[in-house]
Design a protein around this motif. Structure first.
Motif, PDB file in Angstrom:
ATOM      1  N   PHE A  91      44.712 -16.641  41.157  1.00 14.54           N
ATOM      2  CA  PHE A  91      44.992 -15.857  39.947  1.00 14.54           C
ATOM      3  C   PHE A  91      44.233 -16.373  38.729  1.00 14.54           C
ATOM      4  CE2 PHE A  91      47.595 -14.983  36.128  1.00 14.54           C
ATOM      5  CZ  PHE A  91      47.431 -13.609  36.105  1.00 14.54           C
ATOM      6  N   TRP A  92      44.326 -17.673  38.449  1.00 17.56           N
ATOM      7  CA  TRP A  92      43.664 -18.230  37.264  1.00 17.56           C
ATOM      8  C   TRP A  92      42.143 -18.104  37.390  1.00 17.56           C
ATOM      9  CZ3 TRP A  92      47.466 -18.006  34.308  1.00 17.56           C
ATOM     10  CH2 TRP A  92      48.723 -18.496  34.636  1.00 17.56           C
ATOM     11  N   GLU A  93      41.629 -18.314  38.585  1.00 17.46           N
ATOM     12  CA  GLU A  93      40.181 -18.219  38.795  1.00 17.46           C
ATOM     13  C   GLU A  93      39.701 -16.777  38.607  1.00 17.46           C
ATOM     14  OE1 GLU A  93      36.704 -20.147  39.032  1.00 17.46           O
ATOM     15  OE2 GLU A  93      38.653 -21.119  39.050  1.00 17.46           O
ATOM     16  N   ASP A  94      40.499 -15.804  39.040  1.00 12.89           N
ATOM     17  CA  ASP A  94      40.136 -14.396  38.847  1.00 12.89           C
ATOM     18  C   ASP A  94      40.038 -14.056  37.361  1.00 12.89           C
ATOM     19  OD1 ASP A  94      39.996 -13.912  41.552  1.00 12.89           O
ATOM     20  OD2 ASP A  94      41.935 -12.885  41.671  1.00 12.89           O
ATOM     21  N   ILE A  95      41.012 -14.494  36.580  1.00 14.82           N
ATOM     22  CA  ILE A  95      40.967 -14.245  35.138  1.00 14.82           C
ATOM     23  C   ILE A  95      39.752 -14.942  34.537  1.00 14.82           C
ATOM     24  CG2 ILE A  95      42.103 -14.626  32.918  1.00 14.82           C
ATOM     25  CD1 ILE A  95      44.762 -14.400  34.330  1.00 14.82           C
ATOM     26  N   LYS A  96      39.531 -16.175  34.942  1.00 12.82           N
ATOM     27  CA  LYS A  96      38.398 -16.942  34.410  1.00 12.82           C
ATOM     28  C   LYS A  96      37.076 -16.231  34.718  1.00 12.82           C
ATOM     29  CE  LYS A  96      36.347 -21.504  34.412  1.00 12.82           C
ATOM     30  NZ  LYS A  96      36.190 -22.752  35.084  1.00 12.82           N
ATOM     31  N   ASN A  97      36.925 -15.716  35.910  1.00 14.46           N
ATOM     32  CA  ASN A  97      35.692 -15.002  36.280  1.00 14.46           C
ATOM     33  C   ASN A  97      35.487 -13.767  35.410  1.00 14.46           C
ATOM     34  OD1 ASN A  97      35.077 -16.853  38.278  1.00 14.46           O
ATOM     35  ND2 ASN A  97      36.029 -15.656  39.901  1.00 14.46           N
ATOM     36  N   ASP A  98      36.556 -13.025  35.153  1.00 17.98           N
ATOM     37  CA  ASP A  98      36.443 -11.844  34.299  1.00 17.98           C
ATOM     38  C   ASP A  98      36.117 -12.236  32.864  1.00 17.98           C
ATOM     39  OD1 ASP A  98      36.953 -10.186  36.447  1.00 17.98           O
ATOM     40  OD2 ASP A  98      39.080  -9.959  35.983  1.00 17.98           O
ATOM     41  N   MET A  99      36.724 -13.311  32.363  1.00 15.95           N
ATOM     42  CA  MET A  99      36.439 -13.777  31.010  1.00 15.95           C
ATOM     43  C   MET A  99      34.989 -14.241  30.884  1.00 15.95           C
ATOM     44  SD  MET A  99      39.965 -15.867  30.184  1.00 15.95           S
ATOM     45  CE  MET A  99      39.382 -16.523  28.617  1.00 15.95           C
ATOM     46  N   THR A 100      34.474 -14.866  31.940  1.00 10.39           N
ATOM     47  CA  THR A 100      33.099 -15.350  31.939  1.00 10.39           C
ATOM     48  C   THR A 100      32.118 -14.218  31.671  1.00 10.39           C
ATOM     49  OG1 THR A 100      33.640 -17.179  33.420  1.00 10.39           O
ATOM     50  CG2 THR A 100      31.334 -16.533  33.336  1.00 10.39           C
ATOM     51  N   SER A 102      32.566 -11.598  29.794  1.00 10.52           N
ATOM     52  CA  SER A 102      32.564 -11.364  28.347  1.00 10.52           C
ATOM     53  C   SER A 102      31.810 -12.466  27.628  1.00 10.52           C
ATOM     54  CB  SER A 102      34.001 -11.281  27.813  1.00 10.52           C
ATOM     55  OG  SER A 102      34.647 -10.151  28.306  1.00 10.52           O
ATOM     56  N   PHE A 103      32.070 -13.709  28.017  1.00 10.99           N
ATOM     57  CA  PHE A 103      31.420 -14.847  27.363  1.00 10.99           C
ATOM     58  C   PHE A 103      29.895 -14.774  27.510  1.00 10.99           C
ATOM     59  CE2 PHE A 103      35.324 -17.862  27.904  1.00 10.99           C
ATOM     60  CZ  PHE A 103      36.054 -17.076  27.022  1.00 10.99           C
ATOM     61  N   ARG A 104      29.427 -14.357  28.675  1.00 13.38           N
ATOM     62  CA  ARG A 104      27.971 -14.248  28.901  1.00 13.38           C
ATOM     63  C   ARG A 104      27.327 -13.249  27.951  1.00 13.38           C
ATOM     64  NH1 ARG A 104      28.384 -14.527  35.330  1.00 13.38           N
ATOM     65  NH2 ARG A 104      28.299 -16.789  35.506  1.00 13.38           N
ATOM     66  N   ASN A 105      28.122 -12.287  27.487  1.00 15.62           N
ATOM     67  CA  ASN A 105      27.634 -11.283  26.541  1.00 15.62           C
ATOM     68  C   ASN A 105      28.000 -11.639  25.100  1.00 15.62           C
ATOM     69  OD1 ASN A 105      26.425  -9.469  28.454  1.00 15.62           O
ATOM     70  ND2 ASN A 105      28.492  -8.922  29.094  1.00 15.62           N
ATOM     71  N   ASN A 106      28.346 -12.908  24.875  1.00 17.40           N
ATOM     72  CA  ASN A 106      28.744 -13.403  23.552  1.00 17.40           C
ATOM     73  C   ASN A 106      29.936 -12.663  22.973  1.00 17.40           C
ATOM     74  OD1 ASN A 106      26.913 -15.545  23.289  1.00 17.40           O
ATOM     75  ND2 ASN A 106      25.283 -14.102  22.765  1.00 17.40           N
TER      76      ASN A 106
END
Length: 144
Positions: A91-100, A102-106
């Protein structure tokens, strides 16, 4: 750029509003912490911060921390044992992957808000708001 000025005042208000929204229907607690640096592993540092913020002292052990080190480009999401005992292993890794993404696009604010709201949905499913619930932890972003 430092942890304290990484987000504008408006972005901070948006993140805090997302935390309030996410916690509205749950007894769970969500915090966001921003560091300048993370010398070691982000999960280890997030765990230190988790205990420093006394997130392990909630009644149902259902606190979640979203941790971000802005200068080292590291982040982690960790939950206390109450929530960890009921969510899926990834679960936490899935959220982290989705957040990543967004982060890659600043889009750091959007990424944090997405993570907060997603955590809130899961907390609501397992720890719905009770009539006698109190907000046990601050909704403000913490910085170091």
């Amino acid at each position: 750029m430092t942890a304290r000025n990484f987000f504008s005042k408006l972005e901070i208000k948006r993140i805090v509003a997302a935390i309030q929204e996410a916690e509205k229907d749950t007894s769970g607690e969500i915090r966001v912490h921003i560091d300048n640096f993370c010398k070691g592993d982000a999960i280890e540092r997030a765990t230190e911060v988790f205990f420093k913020l006394k997130m392990n002292e909630t009644a149902l052990r259902n606190g979640v921390l979203i941790y971000l080190a802005v200068k080292d480009h590291k982040f982690a999401i960790i939950g206390d044992e109450g929530i960890n005992n009921v969510v899926e292993n990834d679960f936490w890794e899935d959220i982290k992957n989705d957040m990543t993404q967004s982060f890659r696009n600043n889009l750091f604010t959007d990424g944090i808000i997405y993570g907060v709201l997603r955590c809130g949905k899961k907390l609501k499913a397992y720890f719905p708001h009770q009539e006698n619930d109190i907000d046990e932890l601050s909704n403000e972003i913490s910085f170091e």
